[in-house]
Design an enzyme around this catalytic site. Structure first.
Site, PDB file in Angstrom:
ATOM      1  N   GLU A   1       4.794  -0.297  -2.546  1.00  0.00           N
ATOM      2  CA  GLU A   1       4.348  -1.343  -3.474  1.00  0.00           C
ATOM      3  C   GLU A   1       3.198  -0.867  -4.362  1.00  0.00           C
ATOM      4  OE1 GLU A   1       2.850  -4.802  -1.432  1.00  0.00           O
ATOM      5  OE2 GLU A   1       2.543  -5.938  -3.284  1.00  0.00           O
TER       6      GLU A   1
ATOM      7  N   LYS B   1       0.677  -1.325  -8.026  1.00  0.00           N
ATOM      8  CA  LYS B   1      -0.180  -2.378  -8.563  1.00  0.00           C
ATOM      9  C   LYS B   1      -0.845  -1.876  -9.826  1.00  0.00           C
ATOM     10  CE  LYS B   1      -3.621  -5.588  -6.710  1.00  0.00           C
ATOM     11  NZ  LYS B   1      -4.272  -6.080  -5.500  1.00  0.00           N
TER      12      LYS B   1
ATOM     13  N   HIS C   1       7.756  -9.070  -3.711  1.00  0.00           N
ATOM     14  CA  HIS C   1       6.682  -9.951  -3.291  1.00  0.00           C
ATOM     15  C   HIS C   1       6.601 -11.027  -4.363  1.00  0.00           C
ATOM     16  CE1 HIS C   1       4.078  -7.685  -0.131  1.00  0.00           C
ATOM     17  NE2 HIS C   1       5.211  -8.132   0.337  1.00  0.00           N
TER      18      HIS C   1
END
Ligand code: RNT
Ligand code: ZN
Length: 421
Positions: free
Chosen positions: A228, A230, A288
């Site tokens: 993941e 960001k 998510h």
């Protein structure tokens, strides 16, 4: 209380209205029933966990609010999750984190293994839900200057590599015990507040650390890793080691899932547009589902345009089978159980609305350059009676219709949550 007979009447009309367009509402409900939403356990306890609950939350993420009733023990969290699950139609999953281990003595992050998650496996079996995993790379003194797996210090990297390896053992245990895939999602906070000189070495170190964690082979029917990225975190604004492009490349070159957190992008970027660009090359996605608001990435999910774009892409491009849908938000200003219910039900509603469309006909129109039909039909669909189908879905799956679930939450507050403080 909503009257069941009104739900049935409205559904009968809605069914006909959709049928006129060639849409089968019963088939859509069947399709929706198969989609599991992986609930974020951390919404229930403001991300404290049980290993070091008094440690300050770090990593550039934050929970605000002090609504009463926060879960402080495994039993309290399990009870709150049970309450939420009874108000969400269908069978789902739960995402755990290393910090939610329930060990029989004090243990550090790098010491907890499958035996410390037996509590949750037993719970999951009882509830009939699956379990996903997340190694915790924050809220620990070994996060040094915001660095973990990409740290310049070998000892720090080695510590976090061990945490990562342990999470794989735990996730594999989940998959084996529960007979369904457990996604093990890796997110690290590593980055700099101010402009770095060297942007490449931290990324090379991260690749090496991840490769070492993933060296051991596990049965991918039990566990598979997701990575993941960001854009930035609070206090880590200038440079994020695990950027989106970094993990996109890592996932493709290593055969991992790519996690797209809807709150981790520039606010004008349309995350739903990434799916079809990744899927032809990638193994699959973890989502998510979250809601960014200005600088914060983690508000409770609502049925807004961004969510609708996400569900439409997945449904229209037929990618639900290769996509794992998880929730990720933390709001302590409202009832935490209600937050789960709103987030999960909104995601399901958005999926259902996406499913209630004559997709094949619209694809045909598009192939024939009939963009007029495409525009007109998708626009009319917005006012079709989708709510009547949603209500019927709730009724059929023995969950409260409309706002009836809120009455149950208020009762639970009175009986359980407000007694905690
Ligand atoms: C943080 C990431 C990550 C966390 C959870 C708690 O920005 O979104 O997924 O929210 O691991
Ligand atoms: Zn996330």
């Amino acid at each position: 209380m909503v009257k069941a007979e009104n739900v049935e009447k409205a559904y009968a009309v809605a069914k006909e209205r959709y049928a006129e367009l060639g849409v089968d509402t019963d088939a859509a409900m069947e399709q929706l029933k198969k989609v599991k939403i992986s609930m974020n356990c951390w919404q229930g306890d403001d991300l404290h966990g049980f290993l070091n609950p008094d440690q300050e939350l770090t990593g550039g993420i934050g929970v605000s609010g002090d609504y009463p009733g926060v879960a402080r023990t495994p039993d309290e969290l399990a009870s709150d999750l049970h309450e939420a699950l009874t108000l969400i139609p269908g069978k789902h999953k739960l995402q755990l984190h290393t910090i939610y281990a329930v060990p029989d003595r004090k243990k550090d992050f790098d010491e907890v293994g499958p035996e410390d998650f037996k509590y949750w496996v037993d719970w999951a079996k009882k509830e009939g839900v699956g379990l996903d995993m997340n190694p915790t790379f924050f809220s620990h003194p070994k996060v040094k200057y915001n660095f973990t797996l990409a740290s310049p210090e070998k000892a720090t990297r080695d510590y976090w590599i061990e945490v990562g390896k342990k999470s794989r053992e735990i996730s594999n245990y989940f998959g084996k015990e529960l007979g369904q895939l457990s996604v093990n999602n890796f997110w690290i906070p590593d980055g700099f507040k101010d402009n770095p000189i060297d942007k490449q070495s931290p990324r090379e170190r991260l690749i090496k650390s991840l490769d070492e964690i993933f060296a051991k082979k596990y049965d991918e029917n039990n566990t598979i890793e997701a990575v993941e990225g960001k854009l930035f975190g609070t206090g880590i604004e200038s440079y994020t080691v695990g950027s989106h492009l970094f993990y996109n490349n890592y996932a493709i070159s290593r055969g991992k899932l790519w996690t797209i957190d809807a709150g981790h992008w520039h606010p004008t970027e349309d995350v739903s547009d990434k799916f079809s660009a990744f899927m032809p090359f990638g193994k699959g996605l973890m989502l998510h589902v979250s809601r960014p608001v200005r600088w914060d990435s983690d508000h409770v999910v609502i049925m807004d345009d961004a969510l609708m774009r996400i569900t439409r892409s997945l449904v229209r491009d037929n990618e639900l089978d290769r996509t794992n849908i998880g929730l990720d938000f933390f709001d302590a200003t409202i009832n935490r159980v209600a937050a789960w219910v709103v987030g999960a039900r909104s995601t399901q509603k958005a999926l259902l609305q996406a499913m209630l469309a004559p997709i094949d006909q619209l694809k045909k129109a598009e192939l024939n350059y009939d963009f007029t039909t495409r525009l007109a039909v998708t626009e009319e669909l917005k006012s079709y009676p989708f709510g009547a189908v949603w209500d019927e879905f709730c009724l059929k799956n023995n969950t409260p219709v409309g706002t009836d679930w809120l009455d149950e939450i208020h009762q639970y507050e009175k009986d359980v949550l407000f007694k905690r403080n």
